[in-house]
Design an enzyme around this catalytic site. Sequence first.
Site, PDB file in Angstrom:
ATOM      1  N   GLY A   1       6.918   7.619   6.241  1.00 16.75           N
ATOM      2  CA  GLY A   1       6.283   8.360   5.391  1.00 16.75           C
ATOM      3  C   GLY A   1       6.771   9.475   4.733  1.00 16.75           C
ATOM      4  O   GLY A   1       6.144  10.060   3.788  1.00 16.75           O
TER       5      GLY A   1
ATOM      6  N   GLY B   1       2.524   3.514   1.581  1.00 18.17           N
ATOM      7  CA  GLY B   1       3.275   3.762   2.673  1.00 18.17           C
ATOM      8  C   GLY B   1       3.658   5.352   2.986  1.00 18.17           C
ATOM      9  O   GLY B   1       4.035   5.601   4.099  1.00 18.17           O
ATOM     10  N   ARG B   2       4.046   5.948   1.986  1.00 15.83           N
ATOM     11  CA  ARG B   2       4.350   7.321   2.180  1.00 15.83           C
ATOM     12  C   ARG B   2       3.923   8.300   0.893  1.00 15.83           C
ATOM     13  O   ARG B   2       4.563   9.141   0.450  1.00 15.83           O
ATOM     14  CB  ARG B   2       6.001   7.491   1.857  1.00 15.83           C
ATOM     15  CG  ARG B   2       6.626   7.038   0.828  1.00 15.83           C
ATOM     16  CD  ARG B   2       8.093   6.844   0.899  1.00 15.83           C
ATOM     17  NE  ARG B   2       8.865   6.292  -0.158  1.00 15.83           N
ATOM     18  CZ  ARG B   2       9.268   7.137  -1.248  1.00 15.83           C
ATOM     19  NH1 ARG B   2       9.214   8.480  -1.133  1.00 15.83           N
ATOM     20  NH2 ARG B   2       9.694   6.761  -2.403  1.00 15.83           N
TER      21      ARG B   2
ATOM     22  N   GLY C   1       0.909  -1.389   0.052  1.00 12.68           N
ATOM     23  CA  GLY C   1       0.069  -0.212  -0.084  1.00 12.68           C
ATOM     24  C   GLY C   1       0.890   1.268  -0.077  1.00 12.68           C
ATOM     25  O   GLY C   1       1.966   1.220   0.024  1.00 12.68           O
TER      26      GLY C   1
ATOM     27  N   ASP D   1       4.106  -4.773  -7.542  1.00 15.48           N
ATOM     28  CA  ASP D   1       3.137  -3.651  -7.101  1.00 15.48           C
ATOM     29  C   ASP D   1       4.020  -2.350  -7.829  1.00 15.48           C
ATOM     30  O   ASP D   1       3.477  -1.144  -7.544  1.00 15.48           O
ATOM     31  CB  ASP D   1       3.581  -3.402  -5.678  1.00 15.48           C
ATOM     32  CG  ASP D   1       5.001  -3.539  -5.122  1.00 15.48           C
ATOM     33  OD1 ASP D   1       5.674  -4.378  -5.489  1.00 15.48           O
ATOM     34  OD2 ASP D   1       5.359  -2.583  -4.487  1.00 15.48           O
TER      35      ASP D   1
END
Length: 474
Positions: free
Chosen positions: A124, A90-91, A88, A246
């Site tokens: 992040g 993350g930042r 996902g 991804d």
Amino acid sequence: MSLDLPFDNSYARLPDRFYTKLAPTPVRAPALVALNQSLALTLGLDPDALASEAGVAALAGNAIPGGAEPLAQVYAGHQFGGWSPQLGDGRAILLGEVVTPEGARFDVQLKGSGPTPYSRMGDGRAWLGPVMREYIVSEAMAALGVPTTRALAAVTTGDIVLREGPLPGAVFTRIASSHIRVGTFQFFAARQDTDALKALTGHAIERHDPGANGALGLLEGVIARQAGLIAQWMGLGFIHGVMNTDNMTISGETIDYGPCAFMDVYHPMRVFSSIDHHGRYAFGRQPDVAMWNLAQLASALLPLIGEVEPAQAAIDRFPELFRAEWLRVFRAKIGLQTEAEGDEALIHRLLDAMANGQADFTNSFRALGTPGARDQFMDRNAFDAWEREWRDRLSAEESSPEDRLDAMRQVNPGLIPRTHRIEQAIQAGVAGDYGPFHRLNAALATPFADPGPYADLMTPPTQDEVVPQTFCGT
């Protein structure tokens, strides 16, 4: 006064399990490093408004533009072949989607905008170096005609990011046709969430493959786009460096310019990524990795396709599609406008001569057809032998030498974002001097033109300038 953008957020209308809604984390003192005015205008945005105090606040995550619905997307993925069931953003925060005056839809995403539920113990944030690298390379790729995410803006935050030491923080504004990845489908397939798969597939078809015949049609579209994309990478000597599932988009755009690089001296197994210890994502392996990734997409879509055979048949067509695109790219690079049976072998003999002769990939192709071509090769006799074969093949072409050379110059760039030049720009930027960064961007905006005042940027690195590894932007 807040910034208003023409948002229409279709991804935010998907079920809640596709994302987590949250706002970016504010930063201390945002300042604009670069704003892509031409891209802003293409998107139907006002460059002056984006460069204003309110605009910079929005680009840094300190203010939410009117119409935005900020969220972090969830996805899964195979990373270096190992399965990660939840990844996902993350930042990164997706602010929303803008629709251009021509009706095209684009994501507006902030990278380095603070922690999310998918940060996996990370802060992040991003530091200035990776933000500058992504800005430079993504815009260079666009100018080279390669499908890619784009750079709208880069801002510094006034905050310090701790990596190998204290570094200046920054936020990057990325534009994409979408951020839907192979890993997005994998996330829901692994959870046997067929309803979510159906919703995601319908959304992806509407966005990228209108009129596609269901999940199989979507798969076929993604395969065709990726075959063309990887062939373009290979024609430019580009190494992505981290081709995890991804990091493969459904749109066919290049995404995530972390440990990437353009080769200087050609070698088919060249690796730059500091984390690719076994060469999984080496230059010459990229087509095979792409096919492997696409097979993971096919597996994820099987609950909707229903039968293995048509999905397998679609994947099995990838090598043929890629070969056709690769030949199209490389025939153009050596000035061939017609097709002959021996063309593929002729191209490979040139690449072999380049590898054996330690020739610069970009400069060798740029010099073809000129007296300086053989000077790129340590083994000039090998090049001479190849050139005689090439001249024989060209005798079957109807184009004049002048027209041929002009056509080759339209596909063989004189300028690429060489890794040592990017590193020099980053080092200067960290010291507060953005001159090399802006000069590099200006030069790379017209990569096929006569370099003129930017001719020094064509020069390969000296031994002291070689950058042996590139790093992820975390």
